[in-house]
Each structure stands twice: as structure tokens, then as C-alpha cells.
Design a protein around this motif. Sequence first.
Motif, PDB file in Angstrom:
ATOM      1  N   CYS A 211      -7.950 -11.720  -0.334  1.00 52.34           N
ATOM      2  CA  CYS A 211      -7.521 -12.207   0.733  1.00 52.34           C
ATOM      3  C   CYS A 211      -8.027 -13.540   1.018  1.00 52.34           C
ATOM      4  CB  CYS A 211      -7.463 -11.426   2.030  1.00 52.34           C
ATOM      5  SG  CYS A 211      -6.566  -9.989   1.739  1.00 52.34           S
TER       6      CYS A 211
ATOM      7  N   SER B 252       0.885  -1.277  -0.043  1.00 53.83           N
ATOM      8  CA  SER B 252       0.055   0.073  -0.039  1.00 53.83           C
ATOM      9  C   SER B 252       0.971   1.369  -0.090  1.00 53.83           C
ATOM     10  CB  SER B 252      -0.929   0.098   1.301  1.00 53.83           C
ATOM     11  OG  SER B 252      -1.720  -0.877   0.926  1.00 53.83           O
TER      12      SER B 252
ATOM     13  N   THR C  47      -9.840  -7.159  -2.208  1.00 55.13           N
ATOM     14  CA  THR C  47      -8.881  -7.883  -2.341  1.00 55.13           C
ATOM     15  C   THR C  47      -9.185  -9.454  -2.227  1.00 55.13           C
ATOM     16  OG1 THR C  47      -8.280  -8.401   0.009  1.00 55.13           O
ATOM     17  CG2 THR C  47      -7.299  -6.328  -0.935  1.00 55.13           C
TER      18      THR C  47
ATOM     19  N   CYS D 244      -6.221  -3.101   4.798  1.00 59.14           N
ATOM     20  CA  CYS D 244      -5.005  -2.783   4.601  1.00 59.14           C
ATOM     21  C   CYS D 244      -4.863  -2.438   2.900  1.00 59.14           C
ATOM     22  CB  CYS D 244      -3.949  -3.300   5.131  1.00 59.14           C
ATOM     23  SG  CYS D 244      -3.629  -5.028   4.514  1.00 59.14           S
ATOM     24  N   GLY D 245      -5.875  -3.085   2.209  1.00 61.43           N
ATOM     25  CA  GLY D 245      -5.926  -3.227   0.804  1.00 61.43           C
ATOM     26  C   GLY D 245      -6.648  -2.043   0.163  1.00 61.43           C
TER      27      GLY D 245
ATOM     28  N   THR E   4     -13.326  -3.343   1.221  1.00 60.71           N
ATOM     29  CA  THR E   4     -11.914  -3.721   0.889  1.00 60.71           C
ATOM     30  C   THR E   4     -11.901  -4.621  -0.216  1.00 60.71           C
ATOM     31  OG1 THR E   4     -11.235  -3.384   2.966  1.00 60.71           O
ATOM     32  CG2 THR E   4      -9.827  -4.247   1.786  1.00 60.71           C
TER      33      THR E   4
ATOM     34  N   CYS F   4     -10.853  -7.729   9.350  1.00 66.13           N
ATOM     35  CA  CYS F   4     -10.138  -6.824   8.441  1.00 66.13           C
ATOM     36  C   CYS F   4     -10.038  -5.592   8.660  1.00 66.13           C
ATOM     37  CB  CYS F   4     -10.701  -7.133   7.017  1.00 66.13           C
ATOM     38  SG  CYS F   4      -9.967  -6.140   5.667  1.00 66.13           S
TER      39      CYS F   4
ATOM     40  N   THR G 100      -2.228  -3.722  -0.199  1.00 69.86           N
ATOM     41  CA  THR G 100      -2.101  -4.640   0.845  1.00 69.86           C
ATOM     42  C   THR G 100      -0.611  -4.234   1.609  1.00 69.86           C
ATOM     43  OG1 THR G 100      -1.258  -6.817   0.418  1.00 69.86           O
ATOM     44  CG2 THR G 100      -3.570  -6.453   0.442  1.00 69.86           C
TER      45      THR G 100
END
Lengths: 410, 214
Positions: A308, A167, A306, A330-331, A304, A327, A205
Amino acid sequence: MAQEAHGALHDLLAVRGVTRRDFLKYCGSVAAMLGLSETMAPQIAAALEGAPKLMPALWLNGGSCTGCTESIAQVDTPDVATIVLDYLSFEYFETIMAAAGSWAEKNITKRAEEGGYILIYEGSVMTGQDGNTLFVGGGPENEGAKKGIEILEEAAKNAAAVIAVGSCAVDGGWIYGYPNASEATGVAAWLQHKGITTPVVSMPTCPVNPEWVVAMVVQLLLVADRDPAKFLQVTPMVKVPYTDAITGEKVTLLMPKAIYGQTIHDNCPRRGHFENGEFVTELGSKEEAMGYCLYKVGCKGPQTFTQCPVTRWNRRASWCVESGAPCIGCGGLNWVDNNSPFLKRMSDMRIGDTFVQPGTIGAAVGAVAAAGLVVHGIGMKAAGRIGDGPPMEEMKAYDRKRLAKKGGDK
Amino acid sequence: MAGHPHYREAHPLIFVITHWINLICMVMLAFSGFYIHYPFFDGFMGVARGMHFVAMYVVIINLTFRIVAAFFVKTAQDLDSREVDLDIKNWLPQEKNRHQFWETVKYYLFLRKEGVISAKYGSLQKIAYLATIPLTYLQAYTGFAIYGPSMDLGFFRAGLDLVGGPMNMRVIHYLGMWVFILFTMVHAYLANIYNFAPSKLIFLWKETVPEGKH
Ligand code: HEM
Ligand code: HEM
Ligand code: SF4
Ligand code: SF4
């Protein structure tokens, strides 16, 4: 047949104790990540095995915690991901290379002149303090010393493509978070600001998931025949419009669709419990162990984008939500400001230097309005307006005044 | 006692119905919205989301229909009169509302005694009612921008960038709900403060005609 691992790869696998079966299984998971059928695994394996090896690459570190490097390099078991990454010949990789001093720096300059490489950039672009950060060769007073920003620009200009990993490299990451004292920003915005047109692939991320980097390397080797231009052409990308506050640039961030195309919430194994209305209210509770949804303890999965839940983390062992932690998003873009406090559903709103939850604002305004109406109602009663309403004016106040004025003039 | 008469011409049946639909949708949206914001009891998320998703379409269709109908349906020019004109004229500010804005404010702040001359609706009232139109569409925009099936569209992606991402869009959508709650509080208060004749008309379509009037 191509059932035998051979050549350089074979040796590498053998040395690290990875069986052919493990390798194929791994290729299958890469295929899934790329949106290919898992029956493509042997082809992926063959492409890797047959690759004449070594695509020149530079790995530069910007303003970061080096977590992305850690995430990729720190393994305690033989690991296929690192082996595949060996297909990139890193001519510069600060944290793990053997070369040092001016020798190492020359590797960048030389490669930048020759071209034909990809640049992997980890960390934010710190534009504060006139860019006098991440110095190589001592401070600004030393001759030949280079600012971190200059090194990025030099290396990016001639690269076939830049991959911004993590990120921080995408938009400044946590370093960009309030108050962003170092005026950090992302690679794509900075290069556009400097008129450098090398395409940038953004892979957020915090840290970047190594499997995704591998997937992109495989995509480059297998699907795009080692041609970065073709890679950009054949890899479906999400185009995310993004306005960077530091440079004022409006950029279109390119993120591989197979990885950043859907929300975590779309693919979450706890999603069934979300729809059922079964939530964890306290971390460490029975509900958490039963796999209930983490929405109420601040899960940012719905916002978010992603993969994951599909790829998972730590060599596909588990991932945040599966292990019982919400979560923290962070993405996402500007992820710290947009997602903290991490255990609350909504981010705080900042008014000056105080932070308030939107719910508190709503409830406070609602309560003040209710109190105001009660007081007003008492006033209406006291004024005798309740029942039939007030006596009505015969003429508008405005007309009365005008008439009076006219009368006076005459 | 109920002051001036309240005739059906003020709110033809069709607008009584649109007001009902709107009210029911808004209650459903706000209730399910509160629940989606923070599920305060278990076992209802699927229903809450379903409720929200149905009501959001209905409320948009209802509002759009209401606006179009304003160009075709006739309503009373004054609350105490049966004389009608095209509804859109009575909805937008009119000659009778001119110069009355500050007088209305003064009236509600108890700075003047007499009620102000107005058309079917007073100037403050018209501003508030007209404001519900862009507000509802804005709420729809922010809602679709956080709705899985639509958030990827360029039209919404641009908005997401403008406000700084999907979390901020959710915060705006959530605060938007509070704006509707505030509107409804003030609106319901002012509609009923003198007497319940206006509510009898808009909800039950019942006229109230004080003695001596017709
Ligand atoms: C008019 C069209 C509307 C649309 C398209 C819409 C759409 C949505 C969507 C898609 C969600 C997210 C649901 C989820 O992620 O599960 C949502 C949440 C919400 N909606 Fe609406 N909505 C609309 C109107 C309203 C209105 C009128 C109100 C309030 C009166 C409202 C209040 C809320 C609230 C409070 C939330 C929860 C936000 C959060 O905490 O994340 N919505 N809406
Ligand atoms: C407790 C709930 C409510 C009550 C008691 C109520 C009452 C009324 C009354 C009495 C009128 C007629 C005004 C008059 O003739 O002077 C009216 C009109 C109106 N109300 Fe409400 N209302 C409620 C909820 C709402 C809500 C939630 C909205 C929209 C968000 C709304 C929007 C309107 C509008 C736009 C009009 C104008 C009607 C038209 O021209 O079609 N109302 N309401
Ligand atoms: S745990 Fe998070 S991502 Fe999973 S269903 Fe619940 S809110 Fe969505
Ligand atoms: S689940 Fe959320 S917090 Fe965890 S790595 Fe993925 S995006 Fe980051």
C-alpha cells in the motif's frame, strides 16, 4: 518507432483523452510494482500496444459487497487502469456486462468447455445453508438452477488459472469474521477441498487494489507471453501456509511477492516518527497532520503484508496511513477478527461471547497475584515462619505413614 | 537470625553471574516490551526496540550456557551443606523430592506446620525453575515470529498459521511477558519471605552462617 501508440490501444487512449506521456508514466509505475526497472516502461507500453488483444476471462462474484468491482470500474476520469483491463475480454462480468439471463449463463458454460481463459473471482465462497446461496435461475426448486458454489467449481475446473481478488476471495474476508453465519471461506481452500487443482493466485485487501490487478495482467501479457502456466512460473510468489477452519484444509496461498512480500510498516512514510517515538494519540490532532506514527491509535501496519505505501490507492492519490487513518489490516488473513477493534493496538480476545483486551487480562491476573502474595505473607507471619523458617520434619510424611502401616501389620 | 546456613556451594560464582545477567535482561525485556506494546511516553521507541533486540539474544545465550554448565559445574546437594554433586542432578527432581509435592502444597496452604524435607530445591521450586526453560525458548520463538528479519522463514510461518496470524502471535508474546512477571513475583516473594540470606547469596555471593554452625 514504437513511440507512437497504435492500433486498438491508440484509439482507446485517444477516445478517453489519455496522452502518450500519461500512458508511459503509468507503465513506469506498473514496472516499479512488478519489481522491474522503470526503464522497462516503453517495453511494457509496446507489449500492451502490440498485444493482439483479448485474453478470454470470466469475472465471477461470490459472497461479497462488490467493492472490488466498484474499485476497478468506478472512475470519473479517463483512467489507464481500466483501459489496460480491457485487454481481458470479459465474457462474463455480472455487474457490468450487457448480456443477461440464460444468454449470459451460457457464456460461462461455453467458455468453461473451450478452456484457455483465466477466472477472476471476487467474494467469499459461502458454504453455509448447504450452499443454497448466490442462486442463478431462481431457487433450488427450479430446474436448471445453479448454486453459486457450483458455478465457481464449473468455471474453475477448466480455467488456466484463478485469480482470487480481494480478501473475501482469499480466505472469506470480512464475511468470515465471527460468527461467520454463512460459513464463508476462500477460493483456494474450497477448490482444494473439492479436488480441483487449478492454481489460485491470492490477492487480498478489501477491496483489491486495481493497480495490482493491472500489474498482474501486464505480467501475464508481457513477461509470460499470455501463457498462464508460464505466468505462475516466472512470477515470484510468497507461499503463505494457511489452515482454513471451514473446510479444515491446509492450503498454501500464492501471493505475488512484489505486492505481498513486505509489511506496510517496512515501507511506511511515517516510519521515521515511529523510530523517533513520535506518536499520534488522538485522531484529528496536530501530530497526525505532522505525519507522526499512528501506532498508538491502532495501526496494523506492522502485521500487514502489502505494498500500500508504495502503490497507494485511488489512482495512486493517497492511502490510509498517508491520509491520517491507521491501517486496519485489510490485507491480512482473517483480517476482521485479527484486527478489531481497529483503533486499538491489539485485537480483542474472545472468551465465550465477551471480548477483552489482552492488557486487561494481564493486569487483572497480575493484580490478583499481588494481592494473593500479600495475604499469603500475612499468613506466613501469623504462622511464625518468618525469620528462621518453619521447624523441619524429621521424616517425610509418606515414610511416616508407611512405617506406621508396616508397624500395624506386624 | 537466618535459619539454616547458606553456603557458596549452593550457587557457585558462575551461577550468580548467570542469574544477574538473566535478571537484568528480563527487566530490560519487560520494560522495553511494555513500551513497545504501548509507548507511554515519547521519544524512546528506537531505544526500546534496540534494548529488546540486544537483551533477547543475551538472554537466550545466557540460558543456553546455564543449561550446558549444569552438566559440568558442581553445586551443593542441600542448601545447608557444602557437599557437592553435578548441578544437573540437583536441578532435576531427586529421590528426596519424591512424595513431597502434595506435602509442599499443603505446607504453603497452611495445612501442615512443619517444613517438608527437600533437596537443594523443593518439588514446587524445581517445577517452577525448570518451567522457565521452555518458557524462555517459547518466548524467543514467538518473539522471532514477529521480528521482521525472521518472520518470513518457513519455521516461523508455520507457527504463524498455527496460531492464526501475526496479531495472535503478538498477543501470545505479550501474554508470555505476564507469565514471566507472575513467575518473578512469586519467585522473589518465596526467595525472601523467611529472610534475606538467599538473596545475599545469589546476588552478592555472601554466605550466611548462623552462630553455632560452620
Ligand atoms: C527471548 C527472546 C525474545 C525475542 C526474540 C523477542 C522479540 C520481540 C520482538 C521482535 C518484538 C516486536 C518488536 C517490534 O515489533 O518492534 C517483541 C515485542 C515484545 N516483547 Fe519480546 N522478545 C523476547 C523476549 C521477551 C521477554 C522475555 C519479554 C517479557 C518479559 C518480552 C516482552 C515483549 C512485549 C510485551 C512486546 C510487545 C508486544 C506487542 O505489544 O506487540 N519479550 N519481542
Ligand atoms: C526480583 C528478582 C529476583 C530475585 C529477588 C531472585 C532471587 C533468587 C534467589 C534468592 C535464588 C536462589 C534460590 C535459593 O537458593 O533458594 C534464585 C534462583 C533462581 N532464580 Fe531468581 N530472583 C529474581 C529474578 C529471577 C528471574 C526474573 C528469573 C527468571 C525468569 C529467575 C530465575 C531463577 C532461577 C532459574 C534460579 C535457580 C538458580 C540456578 O540454579 O542457577 N530469577 N533467585
Ligand atoms: S503509521 Fe503504522 S505502518 Fe506507519 S510506521 Fe506507524 S505503525 Fe508502522
Ligand atoms: S493500508 Fe492497511 S487498511 Fe489500508 S488498504 Fe492497505 S492493508 Fe488495507
